[in-house]
Design a protein around this motif. Structure first.
Motif, short mmCIF file in Angstrom:
data_model
loop_
_atom_site.label_atom_id
_atom_site.label_comp_id
_atom_site.label_asym_id
_atom_site.label_seq_id
_atom_site.Cartn_x
_atom_site.Cartn_y
_atom_site.Cartn_z
N TRP A 185 -22.49 70.47 32.69
CA TRP A 185 -22.12 69.06 32.61
C TRP A 185 -22.34 68.57 31.19
CZ3 TRP A 185 -24.99 66.56 37.40
CH2 TRP A 185 -24.34 67.00 38.58
N ALA A 186 -21.58 67.54 30.83
CA ALA A 186 -21.80 66.78 29.59
C ALA A 186 -22.22 65.37 29.99
CB ALA A 186 -20.54 66.75 28.73
N MET A 187 -23.32 64.90 29.44
CA MET A 187 -23.87 63.59 29.79
C MET A 187 -24.08 62.78 28.52
SD MET A 187 -26.70 64.93 32.57
CE MET A 187 -26.93 63.33 33.33
N PHE A 188 -23.50 61.55 28.51
CA PHE A 188 -23.59 60.68 27.33
C PHE A 188 -23.97 59.28 27.79
CE2 PHE A 188 -20.28 63.84 26.32
CZ PHE A 188 -20.88 64.45 25.22
N MET A 189 -24.84 58.64 27.02
CA MET A 189 -25.24 57.26 27.26
C MET A 189 -25.28 56.52 25.93
SD MET A 189 -28.39 57.41 29.96
CE MET A 189 -28.18 57.97 31.63
N VAL A 190 -24.80 55.27 25.93
CA VAL A 190 -24.88 54.43 24.74
C VAL A 190 -25.02 52.98 25.20
CG1 VAL A 190 -22.35 54.26 24.57
CG2 VAL A 190 -23.77 53.76 22.57
N ALA A 191 -25.98 52.28 24.59
CA ALA A 191 -26.20 50.86 24.90
C ALA A 191 -27.17 50.30 23.87
CB ALA A 191 -26.76 50.67 26.31
N GLY A 192 -26.87 49.10 23.37
CA GLY A 192 -27.77 48.43 22.45
C GLY A 192 -28.05 49.20 21.18
N GLY A 193 -27.12 50.03 20.73
CA GLY A 193 -27.33 50.82 19.52
C GLY A 193 -28.03 52.14 19.77
N HIS A 194 -28.48 52.40 21.01
CA HIS A 194 -29.15 53.66 21.35
C HIS A 194 -28.13 54.64 21.93
CE1 HIS A 194 -33.30 52.08 20.88
NE2 HIS A 194 -32.73 50.94 21.23
N PHE A 195 -28.26 55.92 21.57
CA PHE A 195 -27.36 56.96 22.09
C PHE A 195 -28.19 58.16 22.50
CE2 PHE A 195 -25.23 61.01 21.29
CZ PHE A 195 -24.17 60.91 22.17
N ALA A 196 -27.78 58.76 23.62
CA ALA A 196 -28.38 60.00 24.09
C ALA A 196 -27.28 60.85 24.68
CB ALA A 196 -29.48 59.74 25.12
N GLY A 197 -27.23 62.12 24.29
CA GLY A 197 -26.22 63.04 24.80
C GLY A 197 -26.81 64.41 25.04
N ALA A 198 -26.22 65.14 25.98
CA ALA A 198 -26.74 66.46 26.31
C ALA A 198 -25.66 67.27 26.99
CB ALA A 198 -27.98 66.36 27.21
N GLU A 268 -22.67 49.49 13.82
CA GLU A 268 -21.66 49.83 14.83
C GLU A 268 -20.72 50.92 14.33
OE1 GLU A 268 -19.74 46.22 15.85
OE2 GLU A 268 -21.32 45.53 17.19
N GLN A 269 -20.29 50.78 13.09
CA GLN A 269 -19.38 51.79 12.52
C GLN A 269 -20.08 53.14 12.41
OE1 GLN A 269 -16.19 51.42 11.79
NE2 GLN A 269 -15.95 53.51 11.04
N ALA A 270 -21.33 53.12 11.93
CA ALA A 270 -22.06 54.37 11.78
C ALA A 270 -22.35 55.01 13.14
CB ALA A 270 -23.37 54.11 11.03
N LEU A 271 -22.67 54.18 14.15
CA LEU A 271 -22.91 54.72 15.49
C LEU A 271 -21.65 55.37 16.04
CD1 LEU A 271 -24.85 54.90 17.96
CD2 LEU A 271 -23.89 52.73 18.71
N ARG A 272 -20.53 54.74 15.86
CA ARG A 272 -19.28 55.32 16.36
C ARG A 272 -18.96 56.63 15.65
NH1 ARG A 272 -13.97 51.92 15.27
NH2 ARG A 272 -14.53 52.61 13.17
N ASP A 273 -19.14 56.67 14.33
CA ASP A 273 -18.85 57.91 13.59
C ASP A 273 -19.81 59.02 13.98
OD1 ASP A 273 -16.89 56.48 12.33
OD2 ASP A 273 -18.06 56.06 10.53
N ASP A 274 -21.09 58.70 14.16
CA ASP A 274 -22.06 59.73 14.54
C ASP A 274 -21.73 60.32 15.91
OD1 ASP A 274 -23.36 59.27 12.19
OD2 ASP A 274 -24.91 57.98 13.04
N ILE A 275 -21.37 59.47 16.87
CA ILE A 275 -21.06 59.96 18.21
C ILE A 275 -19.80 60.83 18.19
CG2 ILE A 275 -20.40 59.25 20.54
CD1 ILE A 275 -22.14 56.80 20.20
N ARG A 276 -18.77 60.38 17.49
CA ARG A 276 -17.53 61.16 17.46
C ARG A 276 -17.71 62.48 16.71
NH1 ARG A 276 -12.89 56.43 16.44
NH2 ARG A 276 -13.10 55.48 18.50
N ASN A 277 -18.50 62.49 15.67
CA ASN A 277 -18.79 63.75 14.98
C ASN A 277 -19.56 64.70 15.89
OD1 ASN A 277 -17.53 62.83 12.65
ND2 ASN A 277 -19.42 62.04 11.77
#
Length: 632
Positions: A185-198, A268-277
């Protein structure tokens, strides 16, 4: 065994399972029954506020008391309401724009979580007041599919684990097929500037059986689940105790100019770029995953899908949302959600208890009311449709847009269109019927109102479609089939096809259409579908203006010549006849007070004429004295 892993259920248990469909199938007229929870009364670890939910140990009970679900039920019970199940609470959370984040034990997050629970409670209270008390209640839809194993064992599995489109009658066969093969499985969470993925492994493959032990030391048994990859990071995107991201605030109120707003936009821009990378780096593992779990709000969800070069497609059948409330995105929260999804829920109810529970549930359903037979029902006035908050906001936006276009307020219109243009359907979107507008598009409204600058902006900048037909008048309504005095095309007959050009009421607006047809000849069918008679270039305009000047000059000359012939020459005004002053002999006798006829000669004259006569008299007197002196 109190917990079962859904991908490694015992074979003897699978052979005895039967589906429990009574509380899972939607009922046409069902209220909100009590959820299917464990009724075990062993020990004192239970929550009476949350429908008697029981816990395995004290730590789980303490975690429950700090959760948003428990605090929401406490607020509801204190205000005379009924507690809701965990599933119903998750549905309430999904109704908010942003999922509730919090329920963490940190002091820095307690205030935000309380604000979120208060907002959810207030929204639920307003919704309950707005709904009719006699309205039909919808049947509860639990997120779990329940199975029964005699004599007293029930298993609950989340429906989101099954393939999309599978009917619940086939859930049992799907559950049996899930016991073979390796799955990730791939699991992703994002809220309030926090991100966690696995990337996690949730079941072992058939070829991963343990090898025979060659050494004496026993090998540690392999876990059912394993985290293969994980990543967490945080960016500053949300203002303290304000709620919502900076992007949502900018869309609602305009761009703020503070230093904090700039930092949050950058975050917000940096968070989006980090997640997509990160997703690009994990692309190979994600493509091999059976399920992709994403917890994100409506705006944050665009980070994962629907962008150029995205790894996860928008309509991917593997996409799932977490069917239960989640807390702040952290690695530990991902582990908790993984455990929640892969562990089957168990309860131990006898068949008699299940039968009694089903009978109580069916008895709680309201009986259908008999439909009264009315021979000749009296016509009732249609009740006004009660609009939702979103519909009211949508109608207000359309009203503001039509007002700005109709009044020719170009600058506010540009700013408004940058924010709301896409949400309203674009420049060629048809105007809703509830507005009462007889025109079909914004271009037709601007042309009919005679605003040259707005019409030019719609055609040149937004490339509005001029070929859209004007709606025909309905039966009994007058048709505004006037093209204005400046029309250079024949008036279309009544009931025939018309476009925005036909609605233009002055030559300046029509010139905008012709000028755009000359500048962009390939953009639309100007001379056919748009009914524009001809193009207008800059040279043609200059030539037309020059001809107009020559014509006006000739017209003025002819008018002057005609007036000169008709009007006779004015006669010269007669000069006033001044009385001749008497010349007195300087040597003769003189009377005191001057000549007697001086007063009579200036009687009836104006003061100016009197002064003139007096000057003439003095001049003649002086001349007579000089003559007398010269003779002597």
């Amino acid at each position: 065994m109190s917990h079962f892993h859904i991908y490694s259920l015992p074979a003897e248990l699978l052979d005895t399972l039967t589906p429990r469909n009574l509380v899972n199938e939607p009922q046409p007229r069902s209220p909100s029954p009590a959820p299917l929870v464990s009724t075990s009364t062993t020990g004192s670890r239970a929550c009476n506020v949350c429908n008697g939910t029981t816990f395995v140990d004290v730590e789980e009970q303490r975690t429950h008391f700090r959760s948003d679900w428990h605090r929401y039920n406490v607020k509801t019970r204190m205000n005379g309401g009924q507690s809701v199940s965990e599933l119903e609470f998750s549905k309430l959370v999904d109704g908010l724009e942003d999922s509730i984040s919090g329920s963490a034990s940190e002091d820095s997050d307690s205030d935000d979580s309380d604000d979120a629970v208060d907002a959810l409670f207030s929204k639920t209270k307003r919704k309950a007041r707005s709904q009719s008390p006699d309205g039909p209640a919808s049947a509860p839809q639990t997120a779990l599919a329940w199975f029964h194993s005699p004599p007293a064992t029930q298993l609950g599995v989340y429906k989101a684990l099954f393939n999309t489109g599978v009917h619940q009658s086939h859930y049992l066969s799907e559950l049996k097929s899930m016991q073979t093969g390796g799955r990730t499985w791939a699991m992703f969470m994002v809220a309030g500037g926090h991100f966690a993925g696995a990337i996690v492994r949730v079941s072992r493959g058939d070829d991963e059986e343990e090898e025979p032990q060659k050494k004496k030391k026993p090998k540690k048994p392999k876990s059912d689940t394993e985290v293969l990859k994980h990543k967490t990071f945080h960016r500053y995107t949300t203002r303290r105790k304000q709620g919502g991201s900076q992007g949502l605030n900018d869309n609602a109120k305009g761009n703020a100019k503070s230093a904090g707003a700039q930092l949050r936009r950058y975050g917000e821009q940096a968070l989006r770029d980090d997640i997509r990378n990160l997703i690009a780096d994990w692309a190979e593992e994600i493509n091999g995953c059976e399920r992709i779990w994403i917890r994100a709000s409506g705006t944050n969800r665009k980070i994962f899908i629907d962008y150029e070069g995205c790894v996860i497609e928008k309509g991917d059948g593997r996409l799932r949302t977490f069917p239960f409330p989640t807390r702040r995105p952290t690695q530990s929260e991902l582990s908790r959600c993984l455990m929640e999804l892969t562990r089957a829920k168990t309860s131990h109810l006898t068949e008699d208890a299940l039968r009694a529970q089903d009978e109580a549930y069916l008895a709680s359903l309201p009986k259908p009311k008999p439909i009264p037979v009315v021979v000749a029902p009296a016509p009732e006035k249609p009740k006004p449709i009660k609009l939702s908050k979103e519909e009211e906001i949508f109608r207000e936006k359309w009203s503001r847009l039509l007002e700005m276009v109709g009044k020719g307020r170009l600058e506010p219109l540009k700013s408004f269109w940058e924010r709301e243009g896409e949400n309203l359907g674009g420049v060629d979107a048809f105007i809703p019927e509830w507005t009462g507008e007889k025109r079909a598009t914004l271009l037709q409204v601007a042309a009919y109102a005679g605003h040259e600058d707005v019409t030019s902006w719609l055609l040149e900048t937004l490339h509005a479609d001029p070929t859209v037909d004007v709606p025909l008048a309905k039966a009994g309504e007058p048709e505004d089939n006037d093209s204005g005095d400046a029309s250079d095309s024949p008036r279309p007959p009544k009931g025939s096809r018309r476009t925005a050009y036909d609605l233009a009421r002055n030559r300046a607006v029509r010139d905008v259409f012709r000028r755009c047809a000359g500048a962009h000849p390939d953009l639309w069918d100007w001379f056919g579908a748009a009914r524009v008679p001809s193009a207008l270039s800059k040279e043609m305009e200059e030539e037309r203006d020059e001809k107009k000047k020559v014509w006006r000059k000739g017209l003025k000359d002819r008018v002057k010549e005609r007036e000169g012939k008709a009007k006779p020459a004015p006669e010269p005004e007669p000069k006033p006849v001044l009385p001749e002053p008497k010349v007195h002999n300087p040597t003769g006798p003189r009377k005191l007070g001057g000549a007697s006829g001086a007063t009579e000669g200036i009687a009836g004259l104006t003061p100016e004429m009197r002064a003139k006569v007096e000057r003439e008299r003095r001049a003649r007197a002086a001349e007579a004295r000089l003559t007398a002196l010269s003779k002597n």
